[in-house]
Design a protein around this motif. Sequence first.
Motif, PDB file in Angstrom:
ATOM      1  N   HIS A 169      -0.608   2.254  -9.301  1.00  0.00           N
ATOM      2  CA  HIS A 169      -1.322   3.309  -9.143  1.00  0.00           C
ATOM      3  C   HIS A 169      -0.983   3.884  -7.913  1.00  0.00           C
ATOM      4  O   HIS A 169      -1.108   5.454  -7.726  1.00  0.00           O
TER       5      HIS A 169
ATOM      6  N   HIS B  93       2.275   5.896  -8.252  1.00  0.00           N
ATOM      7  CA  HIS B  93       2.435   6.718  -9.043  1.00  0.00           C
ATOM      8  C   HIS B  93       1.578   8.098  -8.549  1.00  0.00           C
ATOM      9  O   HIS B  93       2.179   9.380  -8.747  1.00  0.00           O
ATOM     10  N   TYR B  94       0.420   8.053  -8.142  1.00  0.00           N
ATOM     11  CA  TYR B  94      -0.651   9.100  -7.798  1.00  0.00           C
ATOM     12  C   TYR B  94       0.007   9.907  -6.470  1.00  0.00           C
ATOM     13  O   TYR B  94      -0.078  11.031  -6.348  1.00  0.00           O
ATOM     14  N   GLN B  95       0.582   8.887  -5.462  1.00  0.00           N
ATOM     15  CA  GLN B  95       0.979   9.502  -4.266  1.00  0.00           C
ATOM     16  C   GLN B  95       2.168  10.506  -4.326  1.00  0.00           C
ATOM     17  O   GLN B  95       2.311  11.472  -3.833  1.00  0.00           O
TER      18      GLN B  95
ATOM     19  N   ARG C 288       2.945  12.172  -6.829  1.00  0.00           N
ATOM     20  CA  ARG C 288       2.507  13.685  -7.268  1.00  0.00           C
ATOM     21  C   ARG C 288       1.982  14.346  -6.088  1.00  0.00           C
ATOM     22  O   ARG C 288       2.175  15.659  -6.448  1.00  0.00           O
TER      23      ARG C 288
ATOM     24  N   ILE D 280      -5.269  16.289  -8.619  1.00  0.00           N
ATOM     25  CA  ILE D 280      -4.722  14.905  -9.453  1.00  0.00           C
ATOM     26  C   ILE D 280      -6.245  14.420 -10.143  1.00  0.00           C
ATOM     27  O   ILE D 280      -7.132  13.957  -9.226  1.00  0.00           O
TER      28      ILE D 280
ATOM     29  N   ILE E 148      -7.504  11.281 -11.906  1.00  0.00           N
ATOM     30  CA  ILE E 148      -6.860   9.988 -12.126  1.00  0.00           C
ATOM     31  C   ILE E 148      -7.333   9.614 -13.579  1.00  0.00           C
ATOM     32  O   ILE E 148      -8.160  10.015 -14.124  1.00  0.00           O
TER      33      ILE E 148
ATOM     34  N   VAL F 241      -3.809   9.999  -1.658  1.00  0.00           N
ATOM     35  CA  VAL F 241      -3.592  11.191  -1.848  1.00  0.00           C
ATOM     36  C   VAL F 241      -3.919  12.364  -0.820  1.00  0.00           C
ATOM     37  O   VAL F 241      -3.464  13.156  -0.937  1.00  0.00           O
TER      38      VAL F 241
ATOM     39  N   ILE G 116      -8.133  14.820  -4.990  1.00  0.00           N
ATOM     40  CA  ILE G 116      -8.195  13.940  -6.062  1.00  0.00           C
ATOM     41  C   ILE G 116      -9.658  13.762  -7.161  1.00  0.00           C
ATOM     42  O   ILE G 116     -10.526  13.759  -6.268  1.00  0.00           O
TER      43      ILE G 116
END
Length: 335
Positions: free
Chosen positions: A37, A40-42, A44, A52, A54, A88, A95
Amino acid sequence: MLFEKIKIGDLELKNRIVMPAMCQYSSDETGVVKSWHLSHYQTRAVGGTGLIVIEATAVDPDGRISRNDLGIWEDRQIEGLKKLVDLVHDSGSKIAIQLAHAGRKSKATENPIAPSAIRYSENYSHPREMKKSEIKEMIDKFSLAAKRADLAGFDGIEIHAAHGYLINEFLSPLTNKRADEYGGNIENRTRFLSEIVDGMRKNWHKPLWIRVSASDYAKGGNEVEDIIEALKILGDRIDGVNVSGGGVIHEQHIKVYPGYMLEDAKKIRSATHLTTIGGGLINSYELAEFALNTHCNLVFIGRQLLRDPYWPLKCAKEAGIDLEWPFQYERAKIY
């Protein structure tokens, strides 16, 4: 317009690109954030996405779509979520968290709950109809989840009322056959969602929006006009709407093409004047610009951001916009 700033409530975003909630099925029984996680999110965020959202994060362990979903049903899950939020933010994006309960579509329990005891398909367990006391308990769980989301530092919350999960099951006449104040007409079918919003607002004072299925894509189900009425009931208690569709029954009929959900987004924005996130297989800068100029305020980019986390940076280059890149990547900016 894609790279113009915009606000959802008082939350300012650097551009109009939204990564929608997409389940990663990468936690475990604890529901805590894992290394996947974080990466993946960082990534983007580094790639330039403005907001973002989640993945569907369960307010109850039995409300997970799978046993590997993220959770926010207990305090020990806050630490990992806060670490994710900080990463993020450090990478330049805002986020939000999508709060969810899978209802009859949960595969994390053999005893799922639903507004009515109607099974989704033969591949799912038969649900039991929720008692009124259980409805009140679930409203409290969403409220407590909102408090935890605030402690974790999220910028916004999206309530998952789409794709056939619990709240959507209450909204749809195909899955809600109750004879009490939570069933029947659209006002009653919206009551559960409305009371969830009220409960969450006790613990959450930042932007809050709803993800909806604008159409059930099935005879006798909700159409966009029904969802517009539901959103009008919620009124100014919410700051926006993310327009999706389908998922409430197994036998649905959807004609899929790039931008296929935009017309419903346009109707909802026009009728409610809510800040509207629209999309549906948007995969090019030109289509995103078209959507923003004619149908919605922000665009959600899902599969394309899975394929290419740096899609926003590439779109800026295509648009002739000198977007700031992470300094670590500046040597690749000219190509």
